[in-house]
Each structure stands twice: as C-alpha cells, then as structure tokens.
Design an enzyme around this catalytic site. Structure first.
Site, PDB file in Angstrom:
ATOM      1  N   CYS A 353      17.760  57.322  29.875  1.00 58.03           N
ATOM      2  CA  CYS A 353      18.201  55.857  29.517  1.00 58.03           C
ATOM      3  C   CYS A 353      18.368  55.613  28.152  1.00 58.03           C
ATOM      4  O   CYS A 353      19.258  54.939  27.935  1.00 58.03           O
ATOM      5  CB  CYS A 353      16.982  55.174  30.264  1.00 58.03           C
ATOM      6  SG  CYS A 353      15.402  55.668  29.674  1.00 58.03           S
ATOM      7  N   ARG A 382      10.803  68.538  31.232  1.00 55.87           N
ATOM      8  CA  ARG A 382       9.393  67.871  31.244  1.00 55.87           C
ATOM      9  C   ARG A 382       8.418  68.996  31.416  1.00 55.87           C
ATOM     10  O   ARG A 382       8.606  69.986  32.172  1.00 55.87           O
ATOM     11  CB  ARG A 382       9.123  66.811  32.298  1.00 55.87           C
ATOM     12  CG  ARG A 382      10.062  65.733  32.357  1.00 55.87           C
ATOM     13  CD  ARG A 382      10.097  64.804  33.447  1.00 55.87           C
ATOM     14  NE  ARG A 382      11.119  63.600  33.222  1.00 55.87           N
ATOM     15  CZ  ARG A 382      11.435  62.673  34.001  1.00 55.87           C
ATOM     16  NH1 ARG A 382      10.736  62.823  35.316  1.00 55.87           N
ATOM     17  NH2 ARG A 382      12.316  61.772  33.714  1.00 55.87           N
ATOM     18  N   GLN A 400      18.971  64.708  36.962  1.00 51.88           N
ATOM     19  CA  GLN A 400      18.950  63.410  37.738  1.00 51.88           C
ATOM     20  C   GLN A 400      20.356  62.814  38.182  1.00 51.88           C
ATOM     21  O   GLN A 400      21.130  63.026  37.187  1.00 51.88           O
ATOM     22  CB  GLN A 400      18.006  62.592  37.057  1.00 51.88           C
ATOM     23  CG  GLN A 400      16.649  63.106  36.689  1.00 51.88           C
ATOM     24  CD  GLN A 400      15.916  61.926  35.955  1.00 51.88           C
ATOM     25  OE1 GLN A 400      16.410  61.462  34.917  1.00 51.88           O
ATOM     26  NE2 GLN A 400      14.826  61.387  36.236  1.00 51.88           N
ATOM     27  N   ASP A 402      21.302  60.175  37.487  1.00 54.95           N
ATOM     28  CA  ASP A 402      20.561  59.028  36.719  1.00 54.95           C
ATOM     29  C   ASP A 402      21.707  57.961  36.526  1.00 54.95           C
ATOM     30  O   ASP A 402      22.865  58.098  35.953  1.00 54.95           O
ATOM     31  CB  ASP A 402      20.034  59.525  35.384  1.00 54.95           C
ATOM     32  CG  ASP A 402      19.032  58.748  35.091  1.00 54.95           C
ATOM     33  OD1 ASP A 402      18.486  57.755  35.695  1.00 54.95           O
ATOM     34  OD2 ASP A 402      18.143  58.983  34.004  1.00 54.95           O
ATOM     35  N   HIS A 404      22.165  53.428  35.080  1.00 55.92           N
ATOM     36  CA  HIS A 404      21.664  52.415  34.552  1.00 55.92           C
ATOM     37  C   HIS A 404      22.732  51.284  34.685  1.00 55.92           C
ATOM     38  O   HIS A 404      23.792  51.440  34.510  1.00 55.92           O
ATOM     39  CB  HIS A 404      21.367  52.560  33.241  1.00 55.92           C
ATOM     40  CG  HIS A 404      20.192  53.524  33.161  1.00 55.92           C
ATOM     41  ND1 HIS A 404      20.676  55.153  32.791  1.00 55.92           N
ATOM     42  CD2 HIS A 404      18.791  53.552  33.021  1.00 55.92           C
ATOM     43  CE1 HIS A 404      19.430  55.454  32.765  1.00 55.92           C
ATOM     44  NE2 HIS A 404      18.385  54.815  33.076  1.00 55.92           N
ATOM     45  N   LYS A 487       8.771  49.155  39.633  1.00 54.07           N
ATOM     46  CA  LYS A 487       9.797  49.815  40.290  1.00 54.07           C
ATOM     47  C   LYS A 487       9.447  49.787  41.817  1.00 54.07           C
ATOM     48  O   LYS A 487       8.415  49.522  42.454  1.00 54.07           O
ATOM     49  CB  LYS A 487       9.798  51.206  39.729  1.00 54.07           C
ATOM     50  CG  LYS A 487       8.584  52.193  40.289  1.00 54.07           C
ATOM     51  CD  LYS A 487       8.638  53.763  39.744  1.00 54.07           C
ATOM     52  CE  LYS A 487       7.376  54.281  40.189  1.00 54.07           C
ATOM     53  NZ  LYS A 487       7.359  55.861  39.881  1.00 54.07           N
ATOM     54  N   HIS A 533      17.165  50.692  36.199  1.00 49.93           N
ATOM     55  CA  HIS A 533      17.193  52.145  36.218  1.00 49.93           C
ATOM     56  C   HIS A 533      17.421  52.283  37.624  1.00 49.93           C
ATOM     57  O   HIS A 533      16.647  51.652  38.521  1.00 49.93           O
ATOM     58  CB  HIS A 533      16.282  52.883  35.785  1.00 49.93           C
ATOM     59  CG  HIS A 533      15.783  52.537  34.378  1.00 49.93           C
ATOM     60  ND1 HIS A 533      15.750  53.732  33.498  1.00 49.93           N
ATOM     61  CD2 HIS A 533      15.186  51.410  33.824  1.00 49.93           C
ATOM     62  CE1 HIS A 533      15.320  52.874  32.217  1.00 49.93           C
ATOM     63  NE2 HIS A 533      15.036  51.788  32.632  1.00 49.93           N
TER      64      HIS A 533
END
Length: 665
Positions: A353, A382, A400, A402, A404, A487, A533
């Site tokens: 992000c 991670r 991901q 991912d 946004h 979330k 997100h």
C-alpha cells in the site's frame, strides 16, 4: 437477514450478594452437566467468572455453556491443568511451564529430564482419567503478596519467572493478570488439596465436566517462545463436551491429514520448500505453476473487468517509506531486518500500500478519476517465527493480489459493496461458496490503533452497514482491526467444514493523511480521499494451499495441471490418441498421452493417483470407430464417444469451471 453475532448470546441472570453464580444458575434451572452444561459466567465488564464466585453486591451475569467458544476454552484450560497434575504424579521431578487452551485443544510445557515418549502419553492419559473420575474441584485463591507466591512456588522456576513479570505475560498463557496474582487448587472429595497451579482462571467447577479428551503428541518448545530460553517438552491434547464430538474431531483430523497440502504438494509434484532457499519460501514446480498461472490469469482479468488498473512496484524500499505509512514500528517484528546501502536502510517490503500511495501522489488528481483503482501481484516478505511457518498457509514470502481503491467519502459504501460482490463471485468460481463475514474493530483500550474515535466509528459503521446488506452472517472480531482502520474478512468453509480467512477489505482513513494524498473536488477545493485495501485471494500461496485441501488435490478440470491423459490399450494405439490430444490442445486443453511401458491398468492407477479429470482410453474398436472411451476421476465411465463430441465435451467442462463425474459424463 444477516445477524451481527456477539459473544454473549444467553439471557442474563442476577447473582444476589452473598450467593454464588452456581446458585443463580441452579435457580434458573440451567444444566449443570452434559454437553450444554453452564461452566462459567460473564460479568458486566465482560470478565469470565468461576461458578463459585460470590459478588459483594448484586451482579448481572451471562451464563456461558461448555460448548460456546469461551466455554470450550475453559474446558480445555481445565484439561491442561489435569494434564499437568498427571505429569507431576507420574514424573515427580517435572517442572511446570504454561498450559493455555488453543484452537481445538490445549497444551502444557514441562521441564523434564528426558523427552516424552509415545508410551508416556498413554500412562498420562490413564492418570488423567483417574483424576477426572475423582471429581476434583477447582478452587481459586488470591495471594496476599508476591513474597507469599514466591515462597509457595520456590520449586517451580518458570512459575517464579511469571510472578516476577506479573501483568506482562502473553494473554495466551492465562497465568497471571494485572492487579492480582491467583492460584487454583485441586481439591479431592475429602476436602484436601492434592495439587495446584499459578493461574488466572477461570476453571470448570469439577474435573467430572471433562468428559472426552485425548493426548495427541509431544514436541520440543522454547520457554515463552524464544530460542534464547530453555527448551521444554510440550504435550498437546484435545478436549470436547462429549465423546461423540471428540470422535468427530478425530475423524476430521484423519480427513485433514489425507488432504494435507504439504503431503499432496509432494505427491502431485506441485511445489517444494528447498532448504537451500530458506524456511517459508516456496518454489512452484511446473504442475503447480499451471495452477498458479490459472489463478493469476483469472484474477488479473477479473480486476481489469472490475475497473482496476494494473501497476507494479519494487520488492524493497527505503526505511522512511514505512515510517510515513505508519507500519514502522507497528510491524517491525514481522519485517525482515534492513540492509545498509549507500548510507540508507532498505527493507524488503511487507506490504504494497505505501507504494500505491506514491503512484496516486505522482501527479494531480481530479474527482473525475475517482474511484481510482490500482492492482498488482505484489510480492511481500514477512519474518514469521519458525514455529508458525506452515506449508503454503503461513509463509515468509508471498504474493498478494493486492488492490487499493481511492474514493471520496461518499463513494466509500458503494466501493465496498462493489468489492464484496467481486470477492463473493471469485470464491464461488473457485468452489468456496460457503462463507460468512467477520468485522474486525479496534480495541479502544489499546495504543496500537491510530486515528480519532469519530473516524473509527464512521469507518466501522460503513463496513458494518454494507456487510449487513449482503444477507450473510456477520461476526464481530473486537480488537482485530489493522492499526489504520477496521476491516471485513471473508471466512470460508472448506469441504470438511474447516474455516479459513480468505479475502479482506479494509477501510483506511490514516494513510491518505500521512502521505498528503488529495484530489481536486468539483467545487475546486482540495480534498483527501478514502483508501480501501482489498485482496481477493489474500495471498496466492495461501489460497493455493486451501484449494489443495478443499479439493484433496482433485482440482476442478479448469484448474487441473493435466486435464486429459490418453491411455492406449496397446502401444500401437498411442498414435491414434496423439491425434486426439492434438485436437484438444488446439482448444487450449492441457492433454498428453501416456507413452510409458506400463500396462494399461497401471497407467489408469497412475492417472488416478495424479487426480487427472479425464482418462481417454482407446483400443481396436475405438480406432476403427473413430471414438474414445472416457474414464472419469470418480471411476465412472462413458464409452464409444466420437472424437468431435469428446473434444467438445472436455472443452465444455473445462470452460464451465465445473468438476467432472457422472453428472458431467
């Protein structure tokens, strides 16, 4: 309609001053035994209390049954105490660590001279059964001082350490609590104390309320999870409110073992975790690469259809970016250590992000561009502890899908609705069509969360309202929000009823301000967007692992690495099948001929073991008649299918994203 479920679901009771919670439960006629027994109560502050708790003033409480989540925790924590008592009975020199409840069970850590052996677990189970049958009661008492606790626990070095760090131990340990130091004694039928443990509680009224348990295995574990501490021996167990539930759980475990994606990943040649690369870092083999590519192609096309623009960002970044976003220091412990380069610290990115924010900020933005939707396959890293790394479902390197969405505050509800619809259609397409929603909110007592009360209330309300409109069950997850906003996560059930957290949608009102993001509104003013997100797979690796277990490796035809294998009855039939396979490949079907020297029946067994959806068998009659005979993965058959019809049949099944079997034959 949807229901927002809270932990407290039973009707409240009043416990008059000078009486016990057990008295109030009995007066209400609630069960004291059996799979629905009331085992603890929850007071007005949300704290669980033993049934022998006697309030100083009238108190309203909610009874908690043994089959509720909190009741199961109490059952399993009590079983852990019984295990610890049994260990010290059988191995008198054993020193106690901690024994918390965990998902579906419990464990207890011990310092013993020699590691536990499988035969030891049988001895300990037998002793536990004797303790349960004896009907010992759990009695709570509070230490008057630290010195009193230390004197009593002088021979328990690990408990002494917990006393010294009172109020600062992991919640999981359930050993000490802020403001008080308590001990639980086990009392026999003669009123004598036979064993005890430093513990915060609460516990069952009696060991007789532990009707069904089993010790599962033992393993080494570092004290308090740190490799700098002594290595102890951990015993894992499970406990349930009834023997039938224990039996069902053990059956689920057996089925889960059969479906274990790590085992199937090796058997089906899908992926591996080479030691040379490192723990939690996966490599996909060609067959696994096919499934991964199908997933990526699917979700890339879907994002574009849903109005997202594809972007790409690097794997590393200067340290300052993650300070700007607020992720440092919140996630520092789960990020790989930084590298020094040209006088600056660089981190492997743990999230995408911040970089998407820089893309938004790269030029002026107008309200006419909103919603602005950015998407990438972002690889993040991670540093998960070695003890929690688990196949594909908990890795250190992941990708991901991912995305946004940058929207106005007024557009936020509509965008969240749009994203939820996207997520649901994706899960349905992959066959994970049994799910509910979980709303993760902040803990107002924690300093982990940033932003004002008003911002949190507004963001949470938007997510909750949209989630309720779906008609799905909505479950609260207090304190589970990200530091920057609440979330929604989709909790999907697999083929054997296990629940997996899949897609997530997060409302972020913090990062736009931290990055100075703005757009020109219709009235000419500069305004701040809301950032939403979303990750549809969550991570490709984890979703892949869940799919392997959901389908037990027998993927729907559209995902299968090999969709059709041609099996000749004799070697001279192979060329005929090669022509059939060539026609399939022209239709985009992944097909091959088994040219091995194995006999036909062995080739069929090999195809079944590889879980190939279609086996196309050809012999003399098929060659002369221009047909093939299908054998499906479930053992059903369809004979004498013309070549053109066979090609059309396979193509239809693959393109419809359905599985194969009698209904498709």
């Amino acid at each position: 309609m949807s229901a927002l479920r809270n932990p407290a679901v039973a009707d409240p009771l009043v416990v008059p001053a000078g009486t016990t919670a057990a008295d109030a439960v009995a007066a209400a006629g609630l069960p004291a035994h059996g799979p629905k027994a009331i085992v603890v109560v929850r007071d007005a502050d949300g704290r669980l209390r033993d049934l022998n708790w006697a309030p100083a003033a009238d108190a309203e409480v909610v009874p908690v049954a043994i089959d509720e989540p909190d009741g199961l925790d109490v059952l399993r924590h009590s079983a852990a105490h019984v295990l610890a008592q049994a260990v010290q009975d059988v191995f008198p020199d054993a020193k106690l660590g901690i024994g918390p409840p965990i998902r579906d069970g419990f464990y207890y850590d011990f310092d013993v001279e020699k590691p536990f052996q499988p035969d030891d677990l049988g001895k300990l189970e037998k002793r536990m059964q004797e303790i349960v049958k004896a009907g010992q009661t759990f009695r709570r008492r509070e230490y008057a001082s630290l010195d009193e606790a230390k004197a009593e626990l002088a021979n328990e070095p690990f408990k002494l350490e917990l006393v010294d760090i009172k109020g600062d131990v992991d919640e999981e340990a359930k050993a000490v609590g802020a403001g008080e130091l308590t001990h639980y004694d086990n009392i026999n039928s003669d009123g004598e104390r036979v064993w005890g443990d430093l513990c915060r509680g609460p516990h069952l009224p009696s060991t007789r309320l532990i009707p069904a348990f089993k010790l599962m295995r033992s393993a080494a574990a570092y004290w308090r999870g740190s490799e700098k501490n002594p290595q102890l021996q951990r015993i894992y167990g499970t406990a349930w409110p009834s023997r039938d539930e224990l039996k069902a759980y053990l059956n689920r475990l057996a089925e889960a073992e059969r479906r274990d994606h790590r085992k199937l990943g090796t058997e089906l040649d899908l992926f591996s975790f080479p030691d040379e690369i490192g723990s939690g870092l996966v490599v996909f083999h060609p067959k696994g690469g096919v499934i991964k590519r199908e997933m990526e192609d699917y979700v890339r096309a879907r994002h574009i259809e849903e109005g997202f623009q594809y972007v790409g960002t690097p794997h590393i970044s200067k340290e300052g970016l993650f300070h700007t976003s607020g992720h440092l220091p919140y996630y520092a412990d789960t990020m790989f250590p930084p590298s020094e380069l040209e006088g600056a610290k660089y981190y492997l990115k743990a999230m995408n992000c911040p970089m998407h924010n820089l893309i938004f900020r790269s030029r002026g933005r107008s309200y006419r561009e909103l919603p602005l939707r950015l998407f990438e396959f972002g690889s993040v890293y991670r540093y998960e502890k070695s003890g929690v790394v688990h196949g594909l479902t908990r890795v250190r390197g992941l990708t991901q899908d991912d995305s946004h969405s940058y929207v106005t505050a007024e557009q936020a509800p509509g965008e969240i609705k749009h994203l939820l619809a996207f997520v649901r259609s994706l899960l349905d397409d992959f066959g994970l069509d049994d799910y509910y929603l979980e709303l993760s909110t902040r803990d107002p007592k924690s300093d982990k969360f940033i932003g004002s009360d008003e911002q949190w209330e507004k963001a949470t309300s938007v997510l909750e309202d949209v989630a309720k409109e779906t008609g799905l069950d909505l479950v609260l997850d207090p304190g589970g929000a990200a530091f920057y906003g609440p979330k929604i996560s989709v909790q999907a059930k697999d083929a054997i009823g296990r629940t997996w957290q899949m897609s997530t949608i997060q409302y972020d009102f913090n990062q736009p301000a931290r990055f100075g993001l703005e757009f020109q509104a219709a009235d000419g003013t500069r305004q701040e967007p809301v950032m939403i997100h979303s990750a549809k797979f969550g991570s490709i690796e984890r979703f892949f692992g869940v799919l392997v277990e959901h389908y037990a490796g027998a993927f729907p035809a559209w995902l299968a690495p090999v969709q059709v294998v041609g099996i000749p009855i004799r070697d001279d039939h192979a060329d005929y099948l090669a022509e059939f396979v060539a026609k399939l490949r022209k239709e985009g079907i992944r097909a091959e001929v088994d040219y091995s020297t194995d006999r036909m029946q062995k080739k069929i067994r090999t195809a079944q073991q590889q879980k190939i959806p279609f086996m196309a068998i050809a012999g003399d009659d098929d060659v002369s008649g221009g047909t093939v005979s299908f054998r499906y993965r479930d053992g059903s058959q369809r004979n004498g299918v013309s070549i053109d019809e066979a090609v059309a049949h396979v193509a239809e099944v693959v393109r419809s994203r359905t599985n194969v079997g009698p209904s498709a034959a």
